[in-house]
Design an enzyme around this catalytic site. Sequence first.
Site, mmCIF file in Angstrom:
data_model
loop_
_atom_site.group_PDB
_atom_site.id
_atom_site.type_symbol
_atom_site.label_atom_id
_atom_site.label_comp_id
_atom_site.label_asym_id
_atom_site.label_seq_id
_atom_site.Cartn_x
_atom_site.Cartn_y
_atom_site.Cartn_z
ATOM 1 N N LYS A 1 25.055 -8.271 -4.921
ATOM 2 C CA LYS A 1 23.654 -8.478 -4.543
ATOM 3 C C LYS A 1 23.059 -9.663 -5.302
ATOM 4 O O LYS A 1 22.271 -10.424 -4.767
ATOM 5 C CB LYS A 1 22.862 -7.198 -4.837
ATOM 6 C CG LYS A 1 21.418 -7.242 -4.393
ATOM 7 C CD LYS A 1 21.304 -7.238 -2.881
ATOM 8 C CE LYS A 1 19.903 -7.394 -2.371
ATOM 9 N NZ LYS A 1 19.876 -7.962 -1.010
ATOM 10 N N CYS B 1 0.829 -1.202 0.000
ATOM 11 C CA CYS B 1 0.000 0.000 0.000
ATOM 12 C C CYS B 1 0.865 1.254 0.000
ATOM 13 O O CYS B 1 2.003 1.236 0.449
ATOM 14 C CB CYS B 1 -0.875 0.031 1.237
ATOM 15 S SG CYS B 1 -1.880 -1.427 1.430
ATOM 16 N N TRP C 1 -2.840 -2.731 -1.495
ATOM 17 C CA TRP C 1 -2.584 -4.157 -1.687
ATOM 18 C C TRP C 1 -3.574 -4.854 -0.772
ATOM 19 O O TRP C 1 -3.478 -4.712 0.441
ATOM 20 C CB TRP C 1 -1.171 -4.486 -1.191
ATOM 21 C CG TRP C 1 -0.222 -4.976 -2.238
ATOM 22 C CD1 TRP C 1 0.998 -4.429 -2.494
ATOM 23 C CD2 TRP C 1 -0.360 -6.093 -3.108
ATOM 24 N NE1 TRP C 1 1.606 -5.132 -3.497
ATOM 25 C CE2 TRP C 1 0.800 -6.151 -3.894
ATOM 26 C CE3 TRP C 1 -1.367 -7.038 -3.328
ATOM 27 C CZ2 TRP C 1 0.999 -7.123 -4.867
ATOM 28 C CZ3 TRP C 1 -1.168 -7.999 -4.294
ATOM 29 C CH2 TRP C 1 0.009 -8.037 -5.050
ATOM 30 N N GLU D 1 29.386 -11.104 7.018
ATOM 31 C CA GLU D 1 29.425 -10.431 5.718
ATOM 32 C C GLU D 1 29.506 -8.922 5.832
ATOM 33 O O GLU D 1 30.086 -8.279 4.954
ATOM 34 C CB GLU D 1 28.269 -10.859 4.817
ATOM 35 C CG GLU D 1 26.905 -10.471 5.268
ATOM 36 C CD GLU D 1 25.801 -10.973 4.339
ATOM 37 O OE1 GLU D 1 26.046 -11.128 3.145
ATOM 38 O OE2 GLU D 1 24.685 -11.192 4.829
ATOM 39 N N HIS E 1 30.089 -31.225 20.929
ATOM 40 C CA HIS E 1 30.741 -32.170 20.016
ATOM 41 C C HIS E 1 31.902 -31.524 19.258
ATOM 42 O O HIS E 1 32.268 -31.982 18.185
ATOM 43 C CB HIS E 1 29.717 -32.755 19.043
ATOM 44 C CG HIS E 1 28.634 -33.499 19.746
ATOM 45 N ND1 HIS E 1 28.830 -34.725 20.340
ATOM 46 C CD2 HIS E 1 27.349 -33.152 20.011
ATOM 47 C CE1 HIS E 1 27.710 -35.109 20.917
ATOM 48 N NE2 HIS E 1 26.797 -34.173 20.732
ATOM 49 N N LYS F 1 25.204 -12.936 8.724
ATOM 50 C CA LYS F 1 25.018 -11.481 8.665
ATOM 51 C C LYS F 1 26.223 -10.767 9.280
ATOM 52 O O LYS F 1 26.737 -9.811 8.725
ATOM 53 C CB LYS F 1 23.793 -11.080 9.478
ATOM 54 C CG LYS F 1 22.463 -10.788 8.997
ATOM 55 C CD LYS F 1 22.029 -10.198 7.773
ATOM 56 C CE LYS F 1 22.476 -10.807 6.509
ATOM 57 N NZ LYS F 1 21.475 -11.514 5.747
ATOM 58 N N GLU G 1 22.007 -17.827 10.185
ATOM 59 C CA GLU G 1 21.779 -16.548 9.506
ATOM 60 C C GLU G 1 22.436 -15.398 10.287
ATOM 61 O O GLU G 1 23.032 -14.492 9.694
ATOM 62 C CB GLU G 1 20.261 -16.324 9.352
ATOM 63 C CG GLU G 1 19.813 -14.938 8.951
ATOM 64 C CD GLU G 1 20.326 -14.454 7.591
ATOM 65 O OE1 GLU G 1 21.016 -15.219 6.897
ATOM 66 O OE2 GLU G 1 20.068 -13.292 7.257
ATOM 67 N N ARG H 1 5.685 -0.397 -5.806
ATOM 68 C CA ARG H 1 5.479 -1.237 -4.627
ATOM 69 C C ARG H 1 4.385 -2.283 -4.866
ATOM 70 O O ARG H 1 4.256 -3.212 -4.079
ATOM 71 C CB ARG H 1 5.080 -0.355 -3.427
ATOM 72 C CG ARG H 1 6.155 0.645 -3.050
ATOM 73 C CD ARG H 1 5.559 1.873 -2.391
ATOM 74 N NE ARG H 1 5.015 1.586 -1.091
ATOM 75 C CZ ARG H 1 5.667 1.792 0.044
ATOM 76 N NH1 ARG H 1 6.878 2.275 0.018
ATOM 77 N NH2 ARG H 1 5.124 1.521 1.182
ATOM 78 N N ASN I 1 -2.147 1.970 5.840
ATOM 79 C CA ASN I 1 -1.233 0.873 5.489
ATOM 80 C C ASN I 1 -1.093 -0.026 6.708
ATOM 81 O O ASN I 1 -1.066 0.480 7.822
ATOM 82 C CB ASN I 1 0.168 1.403 5.156
ATOM 83 C CG ASN I 1 0.207 2.129 3.840
ATOM 84 O OD1 ASN I 1 -0.787 2.185 3.131
ATOM 85 N ND2 ASN I 1 1.355 2.691 3.524
ATOM 86 N N GLY I 2 -0.930 -1.320 6.501
ATOM 87 C CA GLY I 2 -0.686 -2.215 7.637
ATOM 88 C C GLY I 2 -1.943 -2.945 8.065
ATOM 89 O O GLY I 2 -2.922 -3.027 7.324
HETATM 90 C C1 F6R Z 1 23.259 -12.682 2.572
HETATM 91 C C2 F6R Z 1 22.783 -12.674 1.212
HETATM 92 C C3 F6R Z 1 23.137 -13.810 0.339
HETATM 93 C C4 F6R Z 1 21.941 -14.188 -0.553
HETATM 94 C C5 F6R Z 1 22.352 -15.260 -1.551
HETATM 95 C C6 F6R Z 1 21.198 -15.696 -2.417
HETATM 96 O O1 F6R Z 1 22.856 -11.554 3.261
HETATM 97 O O2 F6R Z 1 22.132 -11.759 0.794
HETATM 98 O O3 F6R Z 1 23.567 -14.898 1.078
HETATM 99 O O4 F6R Z 1 20.915 -14.627 0.262
HETATM 100 O O5 F6R Z 1 23.373 -14.765 -2.376
HETATM 101 O O6 F6R Z 1 20.696 -14.634 -3.150
HETATM 102 P P1 F6R Z 1 19.250 -14.689 -3.759
HETATM 103 O O7 F6R Z 1 18.300 -14.715 -2.626
HETATM 104 O O8 F6R Z 1 19.144 -13.451 -4.605
HETATM 105 O O9 F6R Z 1 19.168 -15.946 -4.572
#
Ligand code: F6R
Length: 607
Positions: free
Chosen positions: A602, A2, A74, A486, A502, A483, A479, A27, A98-99
């Site tokens: 990305k 939205c 949406w 990276e 272990h 995070k 995860e 969006r 929104n929401g």
């Molecule tokens: C970590 C990250 C990467 C992606 C991976 C897959 O923060 O962004 O590990 O998750 O490269 O990318 P997608 O989701 O675009 O296939």
Amino acid sequence: MCGIVGILGKDAVADNLVEALRRLEYRGYDSAGVATLEQGHLAVCRAEGKLKNLTHKLLRQPLSGRSGIGHTRWATHGKPTERNAHPHVTPRVAVVHNGIIENFRELKAELEAEGACFLSDTDTEVVGQLVDREIVRGKDPVAAVEAVLPRLKGAFALAFLFEGEDDLMIAARRGSPLAIGYGAGEMFLGSDAIALGPFTDLVAYLEEGDWAVITRTGAEIHDESGAVVVRPAQKVPPGTLLVDKGNHRHFMAKEIYEQPEVIAHTFGHYLDLTRETVTLPDLPFDLAEIDHISITACGTALFAGSIAEYWFERFARLPVSTDIASEFRYRDTPLGKNGITIVISQSGETADTLASLRYARECGQKTVAVVNVPTSTIAREADMVLPTLAGPEIGVASTKAFTCQLATLACLAVHTGRVRGVLSEDDEHRLVRAMMEVPRLMTEALKLSPEIEALARTLSKARDVLYLGRGTNYPLALEGALKLKEISYIHAEGYAAGELKHGPIALIDETMPVVVIAPFDRIFEKTVSNMEEVAARGGRIILVTDQRGADLAHVEAMQKLILPEMPATVTPMVYALPVQLIAYHTAVLMGTDVDQPRNLAKSVTVE
Ligand code: F6R
């Protein structure tokens, strides 16, 4: 997703409202509308579908008012029809929203008991009617909105226009962003500053809990307690309003903070909030007939898949194997004819994930793609696409795409459980109610940010960090470690808490921070034992838990981050936020390039 816009202008505003809405089109939405004040009277024009339908209607029924609000919707509560489109108008109030208003059912029942009639299936209309009732009881519009806001439960943004009040617009933010634009004798409002680009470059962002009384001469902004506060207007450089960072320093922070809003949109797409059911598009296979699910993805998307594995097994009693895409594609994995393969990808272009999808298709499997970019190659090649609706993710480290992947997969798992007769109707209602609470719970979780920022001072000095979790919080621990690695370049590892003894326990000493993700649940006691093992060796525990967990864990922790209590199913979605903030604040302190960390891309379109 939205979009909200509002203008107190010098001339007729309808065209500019549509122009502002057009800038929010990216969006996604399925209906749109505007309301203006015509000689003091509220008038509304709404249309199903795209903005061109609204523009055609406006040509036939022109609006000439100088004050107006607009919305792209949406669908969440109720189908994407004209009667459910915003603005919703009562005799005294027009509102856009929104929401999700979580407690709309009880508020609606209260109003209906007093004789109120509802014209739509939305939760939004309840808000308009509540404000209208306060005005009828004698309050002025500002006092009426102030009285209603504390009654609303959920994560949302609202904008109001009032009958007979040509110089007044009220906006409120709780969990969903809002920006106020300043002009010369005109004022603007947008759920995203991008909407305000053509009109002003002077923008102030509402903070969580704020509400604002806007007139043509400016805005009086109040915080949640009602106190008047200053939210400084900032000059936005020309051209930057295409994809902007809002009032955040980094795209990653913006994307972390957007999560209550975008997850509400994702759930809105897959849940019928009125009937408390999951509503998926037609699938190209019968979920009752399948005997196995293969999930494959890379990085963060893979961890979303690993969490979903627990859900599919529990809710649908189906065997699931989750694989790293770069392994899956070369392993000659036997894939039975009655299995389906789910690939998960933010970009929809990741080379290994795409190759895995093609391999699964060659093996005769039906494929489902959970993707954020609906025009991507993976989306085009899969038999079925479940979009994640997180909106564009710019920060290289995935945040909002991850939680929206979880939301989508949770809906698919619950639906599979229902189709296979494992979950009852009541189970489905209970799980849907739990999912509806996620946007609000996320908003609460974000309040931990200052505590996490302080904690990051210690973490930024560490050489290594361990993350531990059990059940769905084990992939979340993986995860968390990813995070941190990276974006801060600190070495981190995630482990299943029970696996510690272990091997990795050899690493523990007083220099080792150990982040334990442990909401109070049926295996909490087991995690406490693992924490004791860490504490006994001098490890410094950062416990991410709820109040019950904090009270029952008699272990010396360096810090406890306390979240609200919530059903176990939704914990990975909500606990993801402190985990992301730990990495974010640590990286900011280390001075790394948070949005574009070294060596990372990305979209990974190479093997
Ligand atoms: C970590 C990250 C990467 C992606 C991976 C897959 O923060 O962004 O590990 O998750 O490269 O990318 P997608 O989701 O675009 O296939």
